[in-house]
Design an enzyme around this catalytic site. Structure first.
Site, PDB file in Angstrom:
ATOM      1  N   HIS A  78     -21.531  -5.425 -34.325  1.00  0.00           N
ATOM      2  CA  HIS A  78     -22.120  -4.225 -33.740  1.00  0.00           C
ATOM      3  C   HIS A  78     -22.730  -3.306 -34.796  1.00  0.00           C
ATOM      4  O   HIS A  78     -23.734  -2.635 -34.551  1.00  0.00           O
ATOM      5  CB  HIS A  78     -21.038  -3.478 -32.950  1.00  0.00           C
ATOM      6  CG  HIS A  78     -21.520  -2.217 -32.313  1.00  0.00           C
ATOM      7  ND1 HIS A  78     -22.464  -2.198 -31.316  1.00  0.00           N
ATOM      8  CD2 HIS A  78     -21.192  -0.917 -32.539  1.00  0.00           C
ATOM      9  CE1 HIS A  78     -22.686  -0.955 -30.935  1.00  0.00           C
ATOM     10  NE2 HIS A  78     -21.937  -0.151 -31.677  1.00  0.00           N
ATOM     11  N   SER A  90     -25.858   2.388 -30.409  1.00  0.00           N
ATOM     12  CA  SER A  90     -24.501   2.543 -29.888  1.00  0.00           C
ATOM     13  C   SER A  90     -24.422   3.777 -28.992  1.00  0.00           C
ATOM     14  O   SER A  90     -25.198   3.904 -28.046  1.00  0.00           O
ATOM     15  CB  SER A  90     -23.513   2.621 -31.053  1.00  0.00           C
ATOM     16  OG  SER A  90     -22.185   2.500 -30.606  1.00  0.00           O
ATOM     17  N   ASP A  96     -22.989  -9.070 -31.924  1.00  0.00           N
ATOM     18  CA  ASP A  96     -22.403  -7.857 -31.355  1.00  0.00           C
ATOM     19  C   ASP A  96     -21.641  -8.213 -30.086  1.00  0.00           C
ATOM     20  O   ASP A  96     -22.231  -8.459 -29.041  1.00  0.00           O
ATOM     21  CB  ASP A  96     -23.512  -6.844 -31.059  1.00  0.00           C
ATOM     22  CG  ASP A  96     -22.984  -5.509 -30.534  1.00  0.00           C
ATOM     23  OD1 ASP A  96     -21.761  -5.373 -30.336  1.00  0.00           O
ATOM     24  OD2 ASP A  96     -23.814  -4.598 -30.329  1.00  0.00           O
TER      25      ASP A  96
END
Length: 387
Positions: free
Chosen positions: A363, A164, A330
């Protein structure tokens, strides 16, 4: 998500770890940021595990996500019930094997978890910076991490690893300091935010700034904007999950009720869960830090900063091996963004491995134990260990 934490764990714990602090950039010079402002002194909270080898070639820098911290693995005391946030991945015999590697994890600039940020004391006023803290970028975070590596005497990194926002930092490392990075592992990340990602961040920021307790960031001596920060976390948390994970975990099940309440209580389990996540977040995170870090993530644009709008040009100076991993569910940083990144790398004749992992959890999947992810990570890192 505690029901998933024990599944797929292998290896042993790193045991006791110590939170450390490095302070640099003393005034008057300070640390000059991308925005042109300078701050100092700057303190960085960090943690290490494993041992640095004789020729200092086995160091791995792990880079945390938006609200993470330096506590990557192990425990601080014998009474700790919760180990570091990536304990299943970092340790003896695990994906990042501390029997072979010296692992460093530092808290990012602008955070509130031990590193200098808007909640820190401004030496000029003796009060928290608040909004007088200058805007920081992903690049500024990496420059601060480079100062820490210099302090530790590390001139080459066997790998930089991040998911991320941590993946953005790993990307920045690979193009800003290509001579230092042997390999980079990029998990559930992107070279720049989409309009959708920016939109969710902006709604989250607005929820904080419209809280009457926010007071233009000057809330440290009074009531904090807890409601605004809780809603911001709820918004963000939705983007970290997936439709399938929410359907499996919650569906339309009611929360301890036989029927609707016919008021605005949390009737559904998913409502109760989000409210709980919001309340829990305000106990550990600073609202202003959330504003600064999300803005830094929105500003990140590898193509613009290094390639004049071209993804291929952005990777022209990169030298490291790359492992890029995406997750099927995601939707915040979907697989097509990872594939575009890989394509740009390959056009520069870089050594790139790519894997899309089937995962239901959205995610956040890179933060949940996965034997496949651990195996892929270990194979990639050990392929050219240099130890």
């Amino acid at each position: 998500m505690s029901e998933y934490i024990q599944h797929g764990q292998t290896g042993q714990s790193v045991g006791r770890v110590e939170k450390q602090c490095f302070t640099f950039a003393q005034p008057p010079a300070g640390l000059t940021l991308a925005c042109g402002a300078a701050i100092g002194p700057v303190s960085i909270a960090y943690e290490t595990c494993g041992r640095l080898n004789r020729n200092r070639s086995n160091a791995i820098l792990v880079l945390h996500a938006l609200s993470g911290d330096a506590h990557v693995a192990g425990t601080y005391t014998a009474d700790d019930e919760k180990p570091g946030w990536w304990d299943f991945m970092v340790g003896p015999g695990k994906g990042i094997d501390t029997d072979h590697y010296f692992v460093i994890c530092s808290n990012i600039l602008g955070s509130c978890m031990g590193t200098t940020g808007p909640a820190s004391i401004d030496p000029d006023t003796g009060k928290p910076y608040g909004l007088s803290f200058p805007m920081v970028t992903i690049g500024d975070m990496v420059v601060a991490q480079k100062a820490l590596m210099d302090h530790l005497g590390i001139t080459r990194l066997h790998a930089v690893i991040g998911g991320s926002v941590g993946g953005m930092q790993a990307l920045e490392w690979s193009v800003r300091y290509p001579e230092m990075v042997d390999s980079a592992v990029l998990l559930a990340t992107t070279t720049r935010h989409s309009a959708l990602a920016i939109a969710f961040n902006e709604v989250a920021r607005q929820s904080i700034m419209v809280d009457p307790n926010w007071n233009h960031g000057n809330y440290y001596d009074s009531q904090k904007p807890d409601m605004g920060l809780a809603v911001a976390r709820m918004i963000g948390h939705i983007t970290y999950l997936s439709d399938e994970s929410m359907r499996l975990k919650f569906g339309r099940r009611l929360q301890d009720k036989a029927d609707f309440s016919f008021n605005f209580d949390a009737d559904f389990q998913v409502e109760s869960y989000l409210r709980y996540q919001g309340r829990k977040f305000v106990d550990r995170f600073d609202a202003n830090a959330f504003l600064y870090i999300t803005k830094a993530a929105d500003y990140f644009d590898l193509e613009r900063h290094y390639g004049q709008g071209s993804a291929v040009a952005a990777f022209a100076n990169a030298r490291s091996r790359f492992l890029v991993v995406s997750f099927t569910s995601d939707w915040l940083y979907p697989t097509y963004q990872s594939k575009a990144m890989v394509k740009a790398m390959k056009k520069n004749a870089l050594d790139v491995s790519f894997c899309e992992i089937e995962a239901k959890w959205g995610h956040d999947a890179f933060l949940l134990p996965s034997q496949r992810l651990s195996s892929i990570m270990k194979g990639f890192l050990d392929g050219d260990s240099g130890t």
